[in-house]
Design a protein around this motif. Structure first.
Motif, mmCIF file in Angstrom:
data_model
loop_
_atom_site.group_PDB
_atom_site.id
_atom_site.type_symbol
_atom_site.label_atom_id
_atom_site.label_comp_id
_atom_site.label_asym_id
_atom_site.label_seq_id
_atom_site.Cartn_x
_atom_site.Cartn_y
_atom_site.Cartn_z
ATOM 1 N N ILE A 222 81.586 -29.856 101.078
ATOM 2 C CA ILE A 222 81.919 -29.200 99.673
ATOM 3 C C ILE A 222 83.430 -28.650 100.061
ATOM 4 C CG2 ILE A 222 81.573 -27.643 97.819
ATOM 5 C CD1 ILE A 222 78.634 -27.596 98.944
ATOM 6 N N LYS A 223 84.547 -28.928 98.911
ATOM 7 C CA LYS A 223 85.818 -28.646 99.062
ATOM 8 C C LYS A 223 86.008 -27.998 97.849
ATOM 9 C CE LYS A 223 87.314 -32.304 102.284
ATOM 10 N NZ LYS A 223 88.268 -33.374 102.594
ATOM 11 N N TRP A 224 86.959 -26.806 97.818
ATOM 12 C CA TRP A 224 87.453 -26.189 96.556
ATOM 13 C C TRP A 224 88.751 -25.681 96.701
ATOM 14 C CZ3 TRP A 224 83.774 -24.632 100.024
ATOM 15 C CH2 TRP A 224 83.978 -23.551 100.722
ATOM 16 N N ASN A 225 89.412 -25.473 95.505
ATOM 17 C CA ASN A 225 90.707 -24.580 95.502
ATOM 18 C C ASN A 225 90.558 -23.104 96.297
ATOM 19 O OD1 ASN A 225 92.069 -26.896 94.631
ATOM 20 N ND2 ASN A 225 91.828 -26.229 92.486
ATOM 21 N N SER A 226 91.502 -22.673 96.866
ATOM 22 C CA SER A 226 91.888 -21.443 97.320
ATOM 23 C C SER A 226 92.087 -20.353 96.022
ATOM 24 C CB SER A 226 93.096 -21.360 98.222
ATOM 25 O OG SER A 226 93.190 -19.930 98.714
ATOM 26 N N PHE A 227 91.379 -19.139 96.048
ATOM 27 C CA PHE A 227 91.697 -18.511 95.135
ATOM 28 C C PHE A 227 92.300 -17.075 95.488
ATOM 29 C CE2 PHE A 227 90.125 -15.480 91.407
ATOM 30 C CZ PHE A 227 90.304 -16.471 90.457
ATOM 31 N N PRO A 228 93.369 -16.728 94.985
ATOM 32 C CA PRO A 228 94.482 -15.661 95.848
ATOM 33 C C PRO A 228 93.676 -14.163 95.847
ATOM 34 C CG PRO A 228 95.712 -17.055 94.293
ATOM 35 C CD PRO A 228 94.300 -17.215 94.154
ATOM 36 N N GLU A 229 92.796 -13.845 94.677
ATOM 37 C CA GLU A 229 92.211 -12.568 94.573
ATOM 38 C C GLU A 229 90.726 -12.578 95.222
ATOM 39 O OE1 GLU A 229 94.152 -13.906 92.327
ATOM 40 O OE2 GLU A 229 95.754 -12.632 92.411
ATOM 41 N N ALA A 230 90.436 -13.470 95.813
ATOM 42 C CA ALA A 230 89.101 -13.622 96.404
ATOM 43 C C ALA A 230 88.948 -12.715 97.622
ATOM 44 C CB ALA A 230 88.494 -14.939 96.606
ATOM 45 N N THR A 231 87.645 -12.200 97.726
ATOM 46 C CA THR A 231 87.520 -11.749 99.349
ATOM 47 C C THR A 231 86.293 -12.559 99.795
ATOM 48 O OG1 THR A 231 85.816 -10.240 98.077
ATOM 49 C CG2 THR A 231 88.113 -9.502 98.281
ATOM 50 N N SER A 232 85.511 -13.323 99.095
ATOM 51 C CA SER A 232 84.554 -14.124 99.596
ATOM 52 C C SER A 232 84.156 -14.996 98.713
ATOM 53 C CB SER A 232 83.363 -13.168 100.175
ATOM 54 O OG SER A 232 82.699 -12.762 99.018
ATOM 55 N N TYR A 233 83.511 -16.374 99.443
ATOM 56 C CA TYR A 233 82.917 -17.264 98.291
ATOM 57 C C TYR A 233 81.514 -17.502 98.840
ATOM 58 C CZ TYR A 233 87.955 -18.736 98.195
ATOM 59 O OH TYR A 233 89.505 -18.654 97.992
ATOM 60 N N PHE A 234 80.697 -17.863 97.749
ATOM 61 C CA PHE A 234 79.523 -18.250 97.898
ATOM 62 C C PHE A 234 79.317 -19.596 97.236
ATOM 63 C CE2 PHE A 234 76.404 -14.601 99.305
ATOM 64 C CZ PHE A 234 77.416 -13.506 99.497
ATOM 65 N N LEU A 235 78.224 -20.271 98.118
ATOM 66 C CA LEU A 235 77.724 -21.692 97.412
ATOM 67 C C LEU A 235 76.194 -21.569 97.242
ATOM 68 C CD1 LEU A 235 79.665 -24.268 99.941
ATOM 69 C CD2 LEU A 235 80.112 -23.757 97.314
ATOM 70 N N ASP A 236 75.762 -21.813 96.175
ATOM 71 C CA ASP A 236 74.395 -22.015 95.693
ATOM 72 C C ASP A 236 74.146 -23.202 95.368
ATOM 73 O OD1 ASP A 236 72.112 -21.711 94.165
ATOM 74 O OD2 ASP A 236 72.440 -19.816 93.658
ATOM 75 N N LEU A 237 73.008 -23.825 96.172
ATOM 76 C CA LEU A 237 72.751 -25.212 96.062
ATOM 77 C C LEU A 237 71.277 -25.532 95.738
ATOM 78 C CD1 LEU A 237 74.990 -25.459 98.468
ATOM 79 C CD2 LEU A 237 74.496 -27.682 98.777
#
Length: 315
Positions: free
Chosen positions: A43-58
């Motif tokens: 899985i690939k996604w765009n970078s988000f400037p204000e993000a502190t973390s990412y979560f993936l839910d499958l």
């Protein structure tokens, strides 16, 4: 008055936050999902400037009894291979962008994992130009891709099938071929099977000739085939089908046959035998005997009598 001013400031602040989140959400999206293996998704996604973390839910679609797969990633990454998934299964993949404990935005897409690996169960030569290959069925597989290649001839075939059996024709005689199969669906091909090597059989000899050598005998001869040490010969009486065929194997390029009947038709089949003692397809001719041999032999016998009789009388 102070209370109303405070409430007004909060409303303005919430409106501003909502506007910022909405503008940021336009860049919050999954760019691509692929299935590099039968039980994983990349899985690939765009970078988000204000993000502190990412979560993936499958989550498996239409399967509430299957636990979701949740993965947390640091903000420094924008791709992740999630493993341990079900093969050939449709998932809903949701990306959640966090700023501390708040979700700034999310994006969802569906993705399919590739099917599991099939295995070849049968691989054998049918004749000098064809092989037969069979493999196991795999759930969620829509088609199968069979690869057939030979290092000696440089042939490389990729063939598609929806069933479990393939007869590959147009190959070279007495040649080894490496075979393997992929199971495939809309997500692409799964892992390939183990390689099975199979050889085509030896081509049959040409130039078959049958010559009657006596009243009830005939000699069958043929041209030799390179690297063949054994030939299989079958003679069938077409005039008398109930008679059992005569079959023999010889290392020479001829065979003498007994009990040939006059005025009869015979089917003569000659095939080459490989080093595994497997005969290839035969070369076939139809041979018909006639009564001329008997007449010629009777004529020779009468001539001998005519020569012997005067000698006896003279004695």
């Amino acid at each position: 008055m102070e209370l109303s001013q405070a409430i007004g400031l909060m409303v303005i602040g919430l409106a501003s936050l909502t506007q910022i989140s909405y503008s940021q959400a336009q860049d919050c999206n999954i760019t691509s999902i692929s299935s590099p293996a039968a039980s994983s998704l990349l899985i690939k996604w765009n970078s988000f400037p204000e993000a502190t973390s990412y979560f993936l839910d499958l989550r498996v679609i239409n399967a509430t009894d299957v636990a979701p797969v949740v993965v947390s990633m640091p903000v420094s990454t924008t791709l992740r291979t999630v493993q341990g998934l079900r093969t050939g299964t449709v998932y809903r993949v949701t990306l959640k962008v966090f700023q501390n404990y708040f979700i700034l935005c999310s994006d969802s897409k569906t993705a399919l994992t590739v099917p599991d690996t099939s295995q070849i169960t049968v691989a054998r030569g049918l004749n000098s130009s064809a092989i037969r290959v069979e493999w196991l069925r795999v759930n969620a597989s829509e088609r199968y891709i069979l690869s057939v290649s030979s290092t000696s001839t440089g042939e490389n075939l990729s063939l598609n099938y929806t069933g479990l059996i393939a007869v590959v024709t147009g190959l070279q005689p007495s040649t080894a071929y490496d075979c393997y199969v992929y199971s495939s669906n809309a997500a692409g091909p799964g892992p390939r099977s183990r390689v099975r090597t199979v050889s085509t059989l030896v081509q049959p000899p040409g130039g078959i000739v049958a010559v009657q050598t006596g009243k009830h005998t005939a000699r069958i001869s043929w041209q030799s085939v390179a690297k063949v040490l054994l030939y299989e010969v079958t003679v069938s009486d077409l005039t008398s089908p109930q008679t059992a065929p005569y079959t023999t194997s010889v290392s020479t390029t001829f065979v003498d046959v007994q009990n040939i009947l006059l005025c009869s038709s015979y089917q003569i089949s000659v095939s080459s035998v490989n080093t595994l003692l497997h005969p290839g397809e035969p070369n076939i001719i139809i041979y018909t005997t006639n009564s001329m041999v008997q007449r010629q032999m009777e004529s020779k016998f009468i001539k001998k009598l005519l020569v012997i009789r005067p000698a006896i009388e003279h004695a």
